[in-house]
Motif scaffolding. Structure first.
Motif, PDB file in Angstrom:
ATOM      1  N   GLU A  56      10.276 -30.610   6.691  1.00 42.12           N
ATOM      2  CA  GLU A  56      10.570 -31.261   5.446  1.00 42.12           C
ATOM      3  C   GLU A  56      12.194 -31.714   5.160  1.00 42.12           C
ATOM      4  O   GLU A  56      12.338 -32.813   4.677  1.00 42.12           O
ATOM      5  CB  GLU A  56       9.860 -30.685   4.139  1.00 42.12           C
ATOM      6  N   GLU A  57      12.885 -30.894   5.334  1.00 36.71           N
ATOM      7  CA  GLU A  57      14.218 -30.701   5.187  1.00 36.71           C
ATOM      8  C   GLU A  57      14.996 -31.880   6.057  1.00 36.71           C
ATOM      9  O   GLU A  57      15.559 -32.680   5.616  1.00 36.71           O
ATOM     10  CB  GLU A  57      14.887 -29.402   5.269  1.00 36.71           C
ATOM     11  N   VAL A  63      22.547 -34.870   7.640  1.00 38.62           N
ATOM     12  CA  VAL A  63      22.915 -33.711   8.475  1.00 38.62           C
ATOM     13  C   VAL A  63      23.781 -32.959   7.884  1.00 38.62           C
ATOM     14  O   VAL A  63      23.694 -31.699   8.044  1.00 38.62           O
ATOM     15  CB  VAL A  63      23.434 -34.377   9.741  1.00 38.62           C
ATOM     16  N   PRO A  64      24.750 -33.334   7.114  1.00 39.52           N
ATOM     17  CA  PRO A  64      25.860 -32.481   6.289  1.00 39.52           C
ATOM     18  C   PRO A  64      25.114 -31.524   5.383  1.00 39.52           C
ATOM     19  O   PRO A  64      25.291 -30.354   5.437  1.00 39.52           O
ATOM     20  CB  PRO A  64      26.714 -33.319   5.502  1.00 39.52           C
ATOM     21  N   THR A 107      27.065 -35.028  16.606  1.00 41.90           N
ATOM     22  CA  THR A 107      26.906 -35.361  15.061  1.00 41.90           C
ATOM     23  C   THR A 107      27.340 -33.810  14.267  1.00 41.90           C
ATOM     24  O   THR A 107      28.099 -33.875  13.577  1.00 41.90           O
ATOM     25  CB  THR A 107      25.636 -35.541  14.626  1.00 41.90           C
ATOM     26  N   VAL A 108      27.127 -32.870  14.885  1.00 44.43           N
ATOM     27  CA  VAL A 108      27.399 -31.474  14.424  1.00 44.43           C
ATOM     28  C   VAL A 108      28.801 -31.444  14.413  1.00 44.43           C
ATOM     29  O   VAL A 108      29.371 -30.812  13.656  1.00 44.43           O
ATOM     30  CB  VAL A 108      26.759 -30.270  15.122  1.00 44.43           C
ATOM     31  N   ARG A 138      27.806 -25.255  -2.898  1.00 39.82           N
ATOM     32  CA  ARG A 138      28.055 -26.132  -4.073  1.00 39.82           C
ATOM     33  C   ARG A 138      28.352 -27.569  -3.295  1.00 39.82           C
ATOM     34  O   ARG A 138      27.784 -28.652  -3.995  1.00 39.82           O
ATOM     35  CB  ARG A 138      29.356 -25.864  -4.955  1.00 39.82           C
ATOM     36  N   ALA A 139      28.853 -27.616  -2.209  1.00 40.26           N
ATOM     37  CA  ALA A 139      29.202 -28.598  -1.371  1.00 40.26           C
ATOM     38  C   ALA A 139      28.092 -29.491  -1.142  1.00 40.26           C
ATOM     39  O   ALA A 139      27.843 -30.879  -0.935  1.00 40.26           O
ATOM     40  CB  ALA A 139      30.163 -28.397  -0.396  1.00 40.26           C
ATOM     41  N   THR A 140      27.067 -28.613  -0.508  1.00 46.76           N
ATOM     42  CA  THR A 140      25.616 -29.064  -0.356  1.00 46.76           C
ATOM     43  C   THR A 140      25.019 -29.728  -1.556  1.00 46.76           C
ATOM     44  O   THR A 140      24.326 -30.697  -1.268  1.00 46.76           O
ATOM     45  CB  THR A 140      24.768 -27.919   0.235  1.00 46.76           C
ATOM     46  N   ASP A 141      25.115 -28.876  -2.591  1.00 48.25           N
ATOM     47  CA  ASP A 141      24.317 -29.602  -3.763  1.00 48.25           C
ATOM     48  C   ASP A 141      24.936 -30.857  -4.028  1.00 48.25           C
ATOM     49  O   ASP A 141      24.245 -31.928  -4.418  1.00 48.25           O
ATOM     50  CB  ASP A 141      24.580 -28.712  -5.171  1.00 48.25           C
TER      51      ASP A 141
END
Length: 148
Positions: A56-57, A63-64, A107-108, A138-141
């Motif tokens: 699902e993700e 990717v980030p 990409t990674v 937080r950067a992910t959010d």
């Protein structure tokens, strides 16, 4: 169990001894010990739940975001905290990370370079260090909010 080769690959992070268990022996254990069968079912259900979540993700997140979340997860499970942040105790390659999140090594590599430039991750030898796991989360959010 199905008679076909498994599509799943496992890699050991340290020396291990692996023993093959014949299917008939496994069946005998499960017949004699229903508790073992129950635990095996729990293990399989847990794996299915994680796999479904990862799929699902992979279908809904960039990717980030997937990489940041995976690094935060690894920090929680395999991180060693010191004065400079959380050091991942396992040596993980960019190819390994790519397999974990469904992305190419290239990409990674680019995503890690961006995270490194933002001082959210650094490498020390063959190990990754996350100076501030909360900042990475937080950067992910923020990434998720800007891509929606």
């Amino acid at each position: 169990l199905l008679g076909d080769p498994s599509p799943v690959e496992a890699r050991a992070a340290c020396p291990v001894q692996v023993e093959a268990v014949p299917l008939t022996a496994l069946q005998a254990v499960l017949e004699r010990s229903p508790g073992t069968a129950t635990e095996l079912l729990r293990l399989l259900a847990s794996r299915l739940h994680r796999t479904t979540g990862a799929l699902e993700e992979a279908l809904t997140q960039d990717v980030p975001t997937r990489l940041c979340r995976t690094l935060c997860e690894l920090a929680g499970r395999h991180g060693v905290r010191d004065g400079r942040g959380v050091r991942l105790a396992l040596p993980i390659t960019q190819e390994d990370l790519g397999r974990m999140i469904g992305a190419s090594r290239e990409t990674v590599n680019r995503t890690l370079a961006t995270l490194s430039a933002r001082k959210l991750i650094r490498t020390e030898g063959r190990r990754y260090v996350i100076p501030d796991v909360d900042a990475l989360a937080r950067a992910t959010d923020r990434e998720a909010k800007t891509t929606v």
